[in-house]
Design an enzyme around this catalytic site. Structure first.
Site, short mmCIF file in Angstrom:
data_model
loop_
_atom_site.label_atom_id
_atom_site.label_comp_id
_atom_site.label_asym_id
_atom_site.label_seq_id
_atom_site.Cartn_x
_atom_site.Cartn_y
_atom_site.Cartn_z
N LYS A 172 -33.72 40.00 -18.89
CA LYS A 172 -32.50 41.06 -19.32
C LYS A 172 -31.68 40.57 -20.81
O LYS A 172 -30.88 41.51 -21.24
CB LYS A 172 -31.64 39.59 -18.65
CG LYS A 172 -31.99 40.81 -17.14
CD LYS A 172 -31.21 40.14 -16.23
CE LYS A 172 -31.48 41.51 -14.91
NZ LYS A 172 -30.98 40.96 -13.59
N LYS B 266 -38.86 49.52 -13.22
CA LYS B 266 -38.20 49.61 -11.25
C LYS B 266 -37.14 49.84 -11.27
O LYS B 266 -36.03 49.81 -12.00
CB LYS B 266 -37.70 48.15 -11.41
CG LYS B 266 -37.01 47.24 -11.60
CD LYS B 266 -36.96 45.63 -11.31
CE LYS B 266 -35.37 45.15 -11.43
NZ LYS B 266 -35.68 43.97 -10.48
N LYS C 67 -30.09 47.55 -9.42
CA LYS C 67 -28.41 48.18 -9.15
C LYS C 67 -28.08 48.11 -10.53
O LYS C 67 -27.15 48.67 -10.14
CB LYS C 67 -27.99 47.13 -8.41
CG LYS C 67 -28.11 45.70 -8.31
CD LYS C 67 -27.28 45.36 -7.70
CE LYS C 67 -28.49 44.08 -6.68
NZ LYS C 67 -28.33 42.91 -7.70
N1 AQP Z 1 -37.12 48.20 -8.03
C1 AQP Z 1 -37.42 47.41 -6.47
N2 AQP Z 1 -37.98 47.25 -5.67
C2 AQP Z 1 -38.56 45.98 -4.74
N3 AQP Z 1 -37.53 44.74 -4.12
C3 AQP Z 1 -36.89 45.06 -4.99
N4 AQP Z 1 -35.56 44.14 -5.42
C4 AQP Z 1 -34.29 44.14 -6.47
N5 AQP Z 1 -35.07 45.35 -7.02
C5 AQP Z 1 -36.58 45.90 -6.18
C6 AQP Z 1 -35.35 43.09 -4.29
O1 AQP Z 1 -34.32 42.75 -4.19
C7 AQP Z 1 -33.23 41.78 -4.17
C8 AQP Z 1 -32.54 41.74 -5.00
O2 AQP Z 1 -31.87 40.45 -6.08
P1 AQP Z 1 -30.59 39.98 -6.86
O3 AQP Z 1 -29.67 41.24 -7.07
O4 AQP Z 1 -31.00 38.96 -6.95
O5 AQP Z 1 -32.02 40.39 -8.45
P2 AQP Z 1 -32.36 41.28 -9.24
O6 AQP Z 1 -34.21 41.35 -8.97
O7 AQP Z 1 -32.07 41.22 -10.68
O8 AQP Z 1 -32.38 42.90 -8.34
P3 AQP Z 1 -31.80 44.30 -9.10
O9 AQP Z 1 -31.19 45.92 -8.09
O10 AQP Z 1 -32.98 44.71 -10.18
O11 AQP Z 1 -30.13 43.78 -9.96
P4 AQP Z 1 -29.71 43.61 -10.69
O12 AQP Z 1 -29.39 44.92 -11.82
O13 AQP Z 1 -28.37 42.97 -11.26
O14 AQP Z 1 -30.59 42.71 -11.85
C9 AQP Z 1 -34.58 40.46 -4.95
O15 AQP Z 1 -35.61 39.90 -4.11
C10 AQP Z 1 -35.19 41.67 -5.63
O16 AQP Z 1 -36.86 40.96 -5.59
#
Ligand code: AQP
Length: 337
Positions: free
Chosen positions: A115, A202, A205
């Site tokens: 990030k 991956k 969001k």
């Molecule tokens: N691509 C993915 N496949 C499976 N699991 C996923 N998670 C996120 N992306 C995938 C799981 O969803 C939860 C969300 O955690 P988070 O929002 O605290 O952080 P993250 O992992 O950083 O999720 P994102 O969607 O990628 O958000 P952004 O874009 O804000 O960084 C966790 O359990 C994660 O493992």
């Protein structure tokens, strides 16, 4: 009964609109495990502040996620659901944890490296918020406050749970405490759902390209079309392989939503062509979205009525763990809580 159950905690950061990956990687397991575990689930709205976010956007994301948790099957009779910022202990615990962590440890975290790389200016570190570096200590604090046994997460969060184990062990040794060493609970199918436009990345969001992700609040017809346009290879043969990330990703989404193994999906489709696979996946995704969106509409207006009960219970549990650590560290404020 609850005293005999093991504890579970997990959260989702309110940085954007929830994706199908957040459901398959995390929420689906939270829902399945809530019967067996004493469950604490939260909206990580303090974590959302680690990168710049407009207040109005954050406000809306928080409300959406609360309602979506319920629409996806989180049951308030089984799970304590709350906003992280409603439980004051998270901020203070974060500080205590931070004092037992090194900058090296935090800067080695893969998520921080990924990030920060994206927002790094040519002049160096000045554009990287310090909150991004400290994201994992807040996550450690989230987990230790509930003395949790398991943490349902996608594979991208495994490293943060490992850090939590190290820090818990360190605090236990240094202050003679008994924090549990939590285990990540990673789904067999769908630990890493991939982007629909670049299946080597991956699904996330915060991806700027809306076509890369299926959002849980996407118009089901739009979602259907996104699956039909998902990037694959050109071989037109369906089997699971690291060399076929697009096809493997579609099979994974199908398996997770149909509750079958990846191998079963492979068997179902191995004499079909890519068009047929895409239509089948698009149909299950569309059906799934219609179902949760109908429930979401009912919960959305009730969020602020429902939120305080969970926050109160979570605060009670969290304050006990916080007090334990404070006392251990020499901050003995007997009558404070
Ligand atoms: N691509 C993915 N496949 C499976 N699991 C996923 N998670 C996120 N992306 C995938 C799981 O969803 C939860 C969300 O955690 P988070 O929002 O605290 O952080 P993250 O992992 O950083 O999720 P994102 O969607 O990628 O958000 P952004 O874009 O804000 O960084 C966790 O359990 C994660 O493992």
């Amino acid at each position: 009964m609850e005293q005999n159950k093991k504890r579970l905690i997990s959260g989702i950061t309110s940085t954007g609109k929830l994706t199908l990956a957040n459901y398959i990687g995390a929420i689906k397991n939270m829902v399945q495990l809530q019967d067996k575990y004493e469950s604490y689930i939260f909206i990580a709205d303090l974590h959302a502040l680690t990168l710049p976010i407009e207040p109005k956007v954050l406000e809306e994301n928080r409300k959406n996620i609360f309602a979506l948790y319920l629409a996806c099957g989180i049951d308030l009779n089984k799970t304590t659901l709350f906003f992280q910022s409603d439980v004051m202990a998270h901020g203070l615990m974060n500080w205590l944890v931070l004092t037992s962590t090194t900058i090296g440890e935090l800067s080695r975290m893969t998520q921080f490296k990924d990030k920060s790389q994206k927002i790094k200016s040519p002049n160096g570190m000045d554009t990287i918020p310090s909150g991004l570096l400290m994201y994992p200590t807040l996550m450690v604090a989230d987990i230790l406050l509930y003395n949790a046994d398991i943490i349902p997460v996608g594979i991208d969060q495994k490293q943060h749970v490992e850090l939590t184990r190290n820090i818990a062990q360190r605090l236990n040794n240094k202050y003679k405490l008994d924090f549990k060493l939590p285990e990540p609970f990673i789904p067999k199918v769908g630990a890493k759902i991939m982007s629909l436009v670049d299946p080597t990345k991956k699904m996330s969001k915060s991806d700027q390209n809306e076509k890369a992700s299926i959002y849980l609040l996407d118009d089901p017809e739009v979602a259907y079309k996104k699956i039909l346009k998902a990037v694959t290879d050109s071989e037109n043969k369906i089997y699971i392989s690291e060399d076929k990330p697009g096809i493997t990703n579609l099979l994974t989404i199908y398996s997770a939503l149909k509750n079958i193994s990846l191998e079963e999906s492979e068997k179902l489709f191995n004499d079909k062509n890519y068009g047929e696979l895409k239509i089948a996946v698009a149909e299950v995704v569309k059906e799934f979205l219609i179902d949760i969106q109908n429930k979401y509409k009912i919960y959305y207006d009730q969020v602020f009525k429902l939120k305080d009960k969970g926050a109160k219970k979570a605060s009670e549990v969290a304050n006990k763990q916080l007090t334990k650590l404070m006392k251990g560290m020499g901050l003995n404020n007997e009558s404070k809580f």
